[in-house]
Design an enzyme around this catalytic site. Sequence first.
Site, short mmCIF file in Angstrom:
data_model
loop_
_atom_site.label_atom_id
_atom_site.label_comp_id
_atom_site.label_asym_id
_atom_site.label_seq_id
_atom_site.Cartn_x
_atom_site.Cartn_y
_atom_site.Cartn_z
N MET A 1 -2.03 -5.61 6.64
CA MET A 1 -2.58 -4.33 7.05
C MET A 1 -2.34 -3.73 8.61
SD MET A 1 -6.15 -4.52 4.70
CE MET A 1 -6.06 -6.48 5.27
N ASP B 1 -7.66 -4.11 -8.83
CA ASP B 1 -7.50 -3.39 -7.57
C ASP B 1 -6.14 -2.53 -7.60
OD1 ASP B 1 -9.44 -3.94 -5.80
OD2 ASP B 1 -8.44 -5.55 -4.77
N LYS C 1 -8.48 -0.33 -4.10
CA LYS C 1 -8.62 -0.63 -2.58
C LYS C 1 -7.09 -0.83 -2.08
CE LYS C 1 -12.15 -1.87 -1.27
NZ LYS C 1 -13.16 -1.00 -0.84
#
Length: 260
Positions: free
Chosen positions: A178, A36, A62
Amino acid sequence: MSRPWCALVGAGPGDPELLTLKAVKTIRRATVLLVDDLVGPDVLATALAGVDAPPRIVHVGKRGGCASTPQAFIERLMVAEALAGERVVRLKGGDPFVFGRGGEEAEVLRAAGIEVEVVNGITAGLAAGTSLGVPLTHRDHARGVILVTGHAREGGQPPDWAALGHAAAQGLTLVVYMGIAQLPALSAGLLQALPGDTPAAAVQHATLPQQRQVVATLGTLPAAVTAAGLGSPAVLIVGDVLLGLARAGEAPADPVRLTA
């Protein structure tokens, strides 16, 4: 012939010294390593130090808010490589089962007849709190902790921040992954249930040398984050476990180092 195998491995929050022994051993078994975007080069260098035959490394980025490798493509690649006899390791930042899509990938792999091994890593939410010197579940201030993502699935509904605020008001620490891009709406929703002076913090790049943080209140956090120029990847923490820092008006000058 041995059964096809794939491992979902958590690389932790970024500091390579926080890799678990099992993570390193599993990474070293790989012939194909799908990495990732949040897994830094220092993590790979540490895990693969001294390996005579390094795996083939495929970067499958990602990262929230940026162009990413489609999840369906990653899953097809994992299945194809494992069925071709490769020892596949999917290396993720944090923990594969905490907002890492590990559950989705495990389902796809098992449906294809592939054995799945999961290796936990230290999740960024835990690391962010520790880097500020605060426990997420200090018994004087919190009965528990809620881990939530601020990033809604494509086509999905955003979190009900007012409802989460009511839950946090019962003595729970709220940790948001996030959430930077949604911070104004997030804060406004939580303020429907929590007072504006509720302690709040944002931690960017927790455990890394470039870590930055802002400690404020729920009412002032969006402006403070904007003024400081903080961006993703970052973790937001809301709750009374931050009371000591909020009273001081700032986080420690030198972030607390998280040690394994």
